[in-house]
Design a protein around this motif. Structure first.
Motif, PDB file in Angstrom:
ATOM      1  N   ASP A 130      49.647 -21.258 -30.438  1.00 47.53           N
ATOM      2  CA  ASP A 130      49.260 -20.819 -31.780  1.00 47.53           C
ATOM      3  C   ASP A 130      49.355 -22.020 -32.730  1.00 47.53           C
ATOM      4  N   ALA A 131      48.298 -22.826 -32.739  1.00 46.89           N
ATOM      5  CA  ALA A 131      48.337 -24.089 -33.479  1.00 46.89           C
ATOM      6  C   ALA A 131      48.511 -23.894 -34.976  1.00 46.89           C
ATOM      7  N   ASN A 132      47.899 -22.864 -35.542  1.00 48.51           N
ATOM      8  CA  ASN A 132      48.009 -22.661 -36.993  1.00 48.51           C
ATOM      9  C   ASN A 132      49.089 -21.654 -37.370  1.00 48.51           C
ATOM     10  N   GLY A 133      49.761 -21.094 -36.360  1.00 46.14           N
ATOM     11  CA  GLY A 133      50.902 -20.232 -36.616  1.00 46.14           C
ATOM     12  C   GLY A 133      50.585 -18.907 -37.264  1.00 46.14           C
ATOM     13  N   ASP A 134      49.339 -18.429 -37.148  1.00 46.54           N
ATOM     14  CA  ASP A 134      48.990 -17.169 -37.808  1.00 46.54           C
ATOM     15  C   ASP A 134      49.176 -15.947 -36.918  1.00 46.54           C
ATOM     16  N   GLY A 135      49.607 -16.162 -35.668  1.00 46.69           N
ATOM     17  CA  GLY A 135      49.858 -15.033 -34.776  1.00 46.69           C
ATOM     18  C   GLY A 135      48.626 -14.467 -34.111  1.00 46.69           C
ATOM     19  N   THR A 136      47.469 -15.081 -34.309  1.00 45.42           N
ATOM     20  CA  THR A 136      46.223 -14.618 -33.712  1.00 45.42           C
ATOM     21  C   THR A 136      45.536 -15.794 -33.027  1.00 45.42           C
ATOM     22  N   LYS A 137      45.046 -15.556 -31.810  1.00 46.11           N
ATOM     23  CA  LYS A 137      44.389 -16.652 -31.099  1.00 46.11           C
ATOM     24  C   LYS A 137      43.012 -16.934 -31.694  1.00 46.11           C
ATOM     25  N   GLN A 138      42.803 -18.189 -32.050  1.00 43.64           N
ATOM     26  CA  GLN A 138      41.512 -18.655 -32.513  1.00 43.64           C
ATOM     27  C   GLN A 138      40.749 -19.260 -31.324  1.00 43.64           C
ATOM     28  N   ALA A 139      39.458 -19.354 -31.476  1.00 41.36           N
ATOM     29  CA  ALA A 139      38.621 -19.854 -30.386  1.00 41.36           C
ATOM     30  C   ALA A 139      38.999 -21.268 -29.966  1.00 41.36           C
ATOM     31  N   PRO A 143      44.563 -22.254 -24.244  1.00 43.74           N
ATOM     32  CA  PRO A 143      45.373 -21.324 -23.451  1.00 43.74           C
ATOM     33  C   PRO A 143      46.527 -22.064 -22.774  1.00 43.74           C
ATOM     34  N   VAL A 144      47.484 -21.310 -22.305  1.00 46.74           N
ATOM     35  CA  VAL A 144      48.580 -21.875 -21.523  1.00 46.74           C
ATOM     36  C   VAL A 144      48.082 -22.085 -20.095  1.00 46.74           C
ATOM     37  N   THR A 145      48.153 -23.313 -19.637  1.00 47.22           N
ATOM     38  CA  THR A 145      47.611 -23.622 -18.313  1.00 47.22           C
ATOM     39  C   THR A 145      48.652 -23.489 -17.199  1.00 47.22           C
ATOM     40  N   GLU A 146      49.935 -23.442 -17.554  1.00 47.51           N
ATOM     41  CA  GLU A 146      50.969 -23.254 -16.541  1.00 47.51           C
ATOM     42  C   GLU A 146      51.028 -21.778 -16.133  1.00 47.51           C
ATOM     43  N   GLY A 147      51.532 -21.540 -14.931  1.00 50.44           N
ATOM     44  CA  GLY A 147      51.500 -20.196 -14.387  1.00 50.44           C
ATOM     45  C   GLY A 147      52.550 -19.259 -14.961  1.00 50.44           C
ATOM     46  N   ASN A 192      56.912 -30.098 -25.806  1.00 49.68           N
ATOM     47  CA  ASN A 192      57.452 -29.796 -27.138  1.00 49.68           C
ATOM     48  C   ASN A 192      56.894 -28.482 -27.679  1.00 49.68           C
ATOM     49  N   LEU A 193      56.728 -27.510 -26.767  1.00 51.82           N
ATOM     50  CA  LEU A 193      56.245 -26.181 -27.127  1.00 51.82           C
ATOM     51  C   LEU A 193      57.297 -25.146 -26.759  1.00 51.82           C
ATOM     52  N   VAL A 194      57.474 -24.154 -27.646  1.00 46.82           N
ATOM     53  CA  VAL A 194      58.411 -23.066 -27.402  1.00 46.82           C
ATOM     54  C   VAL A 194      57.746 -21.754 -27.792  1.00 46.82           C
ATOM     55  N   LEU A 195      58.294 -20.664 -27.285  1.00 50.41           N
ATOM     56  CA  LEU A 195      57.802 -19.352 -27.687  1.00 50.41           C
ATOM     57  C   LEU A 195      58.126 -19.106 -29.155  1.00 50.41           C
ATOM     58  N   VAL A 220      51.744  -7.848 -22.462  1.00 47.05           N
ATOM     59  CA  VAL A 220      52.785  -8.810 -22.834  1.00 47.05           C
ATOM     60  C   VAL A 220      52.081 -10.091 -23.277  1.00 47.05           C
ATOM     61  N   ASP A 221      52.265 -10.453 -24.538  1.00 43.15           N
ATOM     62  CA  ASP A 221      51.614 -11.644 -25.083  1.00 43.15           C
ATOM     63  C   ASP A 221      52.613 -12.793 -25.207  1.00 43.15           C
ATOM     64  N   LEU A 222      52.141 -14.003 -24.934  1.00 40.72           N
ATOM     65  CA  LEU A 222      52.966 -15.205 -25.000  1.00 40.72           C
ATOM     66  C   LEU A 222      52.327 -16.146 -26.013  1.00 40.72           C
ATOM     67  N   ARG A 223      53.021 -16.347 -27.130  1.00 41.33           N
ATOM     68  CA  ARG A 223      52.504 -17.184 -28.216  1.00 41.33           C
ATOM     69  C   ARG A 223      53.439 -18.380 -28.381  1.00 41.33           C
ATOM     70  N   TYR A 224      52.919 -19.560 -28.075  1.00 38.70           N
ATOM     71  CA  TYR A 224      53.713 -20.783 -28.157  1.00 38.70           C
ATOM     72  C   TYR A 224      53.436 -21.519 -29.470  1.00 38.70           C
ATOM     73  N   ILE A 225      54.470 -22.182 -29.995  1.00 39.50           N
ATOM     74  CA  ILE A 225      54.342 -22.979 -31.206  1.00 39.50           C
ATOM     75  C   ILE A 225      54.938 -24.363 -30.949  1.00 39.50           C
ATOM     76  N   THR A 226      54.584 -25.318 -31.810  1.00 35.17           N
ATOM     77  CA  THR A 226      55.181 -26.653 -31.725  1.00 35.17           C
ATOM     78  C   THR A 226      56.625 -26.588 -32.211  1.00 35.17           C
ATOM     79  N   ALA A 227      57.529 -27.104 -31.408  1.00 33.76           N
ATOM     80  CA  ALA A 227      58.957 -26.975 -31.696  1.00 33.76           C
ATOM     81  C   ALA A 227      59.402 -27.938 -32.788  1.00 33.76           C
ATOM     82  N   ALA A 228      60.249 -27.449 -33.692  1.00 36.16           N
ATOM     83  CA  ALA A 228      60.995 -28.274 -34.643  1.00 36.16           C
ATOM     84  C   ALA A 228      62.448 -27.829 -34.500  1.00 36.16           C
TER      85      ALA A 228
END
Length: 417
Positions: A130-139, A143-147, A192-195, A220-228
Motif C-alpha cells: 500500500d504505497a500511498n497508505g490509503d488502505g485500497t489497492k491502486q492499479a 503485489p506481494v511476490t513472496e508466497g 523494509n516492508l511490514v504489515l 484475508v487481506d495482506l496490506r504492507y507498508i514501508t516501515a518506520a
C-alpha cells in the motif's frame, strides 16, 4: 458378497470370457462422470474448477448389494463400461473433506454425465504494498511476490502445507479440503516492508502475521507498508536510594514504547553487568545470561513494562546499562538514540551505607514523546544463575553509542521471525 469389477478410469470393463457368448449391446450399460472441486459453486464443471485426483473416488453398488470402489484419473474422471443391465447406485466417497449437494444417484441406463461437484474450504484475498497508505489497492501498487502459506490438517487428518503467490492484481486463492488451517503472511523485513495496522475485519493480524481459517469461505487481506520502526526506552530503579549495598536486591522497572509504525520484537541486553541477575519478567525469554528477547511483538503506540531484579556483586557496579538492539529483525530503526538507557548507581560495602533513602539519579538518552495506548505489566521469572562480573564490551558509554545506535554491537544467539 463383494464382486470387484476389473476397471480402469479410461478402459472398458469387459464381462465376456473366451469361449462364452458376448452379451448383446442393448443388455449392457456404461457409467461415466467426473469428481471435481466446484470453485464457483454452480454445480457444473467449468474452466478454473479443480479435480480430485486419486483418493477414495466413487462406489458402484448393484441391486444385489455387490460393490466396487473406483479411483479417479488425472482429469478427475471415472468410467466403467459393459455393465450387465441392472440398477446401480453410484456415490462419491469423499464426504469427510468436502460437502456436496449430490452425494449419489441411481441409474439403470447408460450415464455420461455422472458428475459430483465437491465444495471444500476457500481462503482468498489480496496481498499488496500500500504505497500511498490509503488502505485500497491502486492499479500501480505492486503485489506481494513472496508466497503466502497455509498449513494444517484436513478433516480426515491428512496434513496440508500449501504455498500460493498473488497474481499481478494482488489476488490469491487457496482451494482446500475442509479442515483446520492457519494462513501465514510472508515476512518482508529485508525489503523494509511490514504489515500495516488492520483497517478492516478482513485484514490479517499485523503483530502475528497469521489468521486462523474458521470459515468455509474466508477473505484475508495482506496490506504492507514501508516501515518506520522505532522503540523508545525509559526506566527507574526500585527502591530509589543514594547508595545500595553489595548483595542488595534492586529492581529495574523499564518501559519500552513503540514510537514507530511497525510491530517489533525487540532484544535487550545489559552492559557492564557486575551483578547477579535474580528474576526477570515472564514476557522475556533468555537468549544469554544478560540478553533477552520478547515473546511477542510490540505494536505501534503500545508500551510494555518489564522488570529485572538483580543484586550487585561489588562496588564496581556504578550504573545500570540497558540497550535495545536488533529491534526489528532487519528493519532499520529510524532513531537509535532512544534505544539506550543508563541509570547511575552507587554501591558500597555493608556498614558504609548513607542515611535516609533519596531518589535515584537517572540519565537516559532523549526519548520521543508519545501517548501510551496500552501498558502490559509482565510477571516475573526466577532461578537464573549468577552472571558474576561479566562486562559486555558491546556497550560503550557516551555519545557514540547514542548517536550511532546499537544494533551492530550485539550478536543475538538466535533469530525469531
Amino acid at each position: 458378497m463383494r464382486n470387484t469389477f476389473a476397471v480402469a478410469t479410461t478402459a472398458a470393463l469387459v464381462l465376456t470370457a473366451t469361449g462364452a457368448p458376448a452379451l448383446a449391446q442393448d443388455e449392457t450399460i456404461s457409467i461415466t462422470g467426473r469428481v471435481f472441486v466446484d470453485r464457483n459453486g454452480n454445480g457444473t464443471f467449468d474452466e478454473g474448477d479443480g479435480v480430485q485426483i486419486g483418493g477414495p473416488g466413487v462406489r458402484v453398488t448393484d441391486e444385489d448389494g455387490r460393490t466396487t470402489d473406483l479411483p479417479v484419473g488425472p482429469s478427475g474422471r471415472y468410467r466403467v463400461e459393459k455393465l450387465r443391465k441392472s440398477t446401480y447406485k453410484v456415490e462419491t466417497l469423499n464426504l469427510v473433506n468436502y460437502t456436496t449437494t449430490k452425494s449419489s444417484y441411481t441409474t439403470s441406463e447408460t450415464v455420461t454425465d455422472g458428475d459430483f461437484a465437491l465444495v471444500g474450504q476457500v481462503a482468498k484475498g489480496i496481498a499488496y504494498v500500500d504505497a500511498n497508505g490509503d488502505g485500497t489497492k491502486q492499479a500501480d501498487e505492486k503485489p506481494v511476490t513472496e508466497g503466502l502459506r497455509v498449513t494444517g490438517n484436513a478433516k480426515d487428518g491428512s496434513p496440508v502445507d500449501l504455498t500460493r503467490t498473488a497474481g499481478a492484481d494482488g489476488a490469491y486463492r487457496f482451494d482446500l479440503p475442509l479442515g483446520d488451517y492457519t494462513l501465514t503472511a510472508p515476512l518482508l523485513n529485508d525489503q523494509n516492508l511490514v504489515l500495516g495496522k488492520p483497517e478492516a475485519v478482513t485484514d490479517i493480524d499485523w503483530a502475528t502475521g497469521t489468521r486462523e481459517l474458521t470459515g468455509q469461505t474466508e477473505q484475508v487481506d495482506l496490506r504492507y507498508i514501508t516501515a518506520a520502526a522505532n522503540i523508545t526506552v525509559k526506566g527507574t530503579l526500585s527502591p530509589a536510594k543514594d547508595a545500595y549495598l553489595i548483595g542488595e536486591e534492586i529492581t529495574a522497572k523499564v518501559q519500552l514504547v513503540n514510537t514507530g509504525n511497525a510491530p517489533v520484537l525487540p532484544l535487550i541486553g545489559l552492559g557492564q553487568f557486575h551483578a547477579k541477575l535474580i528474576r526477570y519478567s515472564d514476557s522475556l525469554e533468555a537468549e544469554a545470561d544478560t540478553q533477552f528477547e520478547f515473546k511477542r511483538k510490540i505494536v505501534p503506540g503500545e508500551t510494555v513494562e518489564i522488570e529485572l531484579t538483580f543484586a550487585p556483586t561489588g562496588t564496581i557496579f556504578t550504573s545500570l546499562q540497558l540497550v535495545v538492539f536488533d529491534t526489528m529483525r532487519g528493519l532499520k530503526d529510524v532513531d537509535a538514540s532512544d534505544n539506550f538507557l543508563q541509570i547511575a548507581t552507587k554501591v558500597v560495602e555493608k556498614g558504609a551505607e548513607t542515611t535516609a533513602p533519596t531518589a535515584t539519579t537517572t540519565t537516559a538518552a532523549p526519548a520521543t514523546t508519545t501517548t501510551t495506548q496500552a501498558v502490559a505489566q509482565a510477571g516475573n521469572k526466577s532461578g537464573l544463575a549468577s552472571t558474576g562480573a561479566s562486562p559486555l564490551g558491546f556497550l560503550a558509554l557516551g555519545a557514540l553509542l547514542l548517536a550511532a545506535g546499537t544494533s551492530a554491537v550485539f550478536v543475538a544467539r538466535r533469530r525469531r521471525s
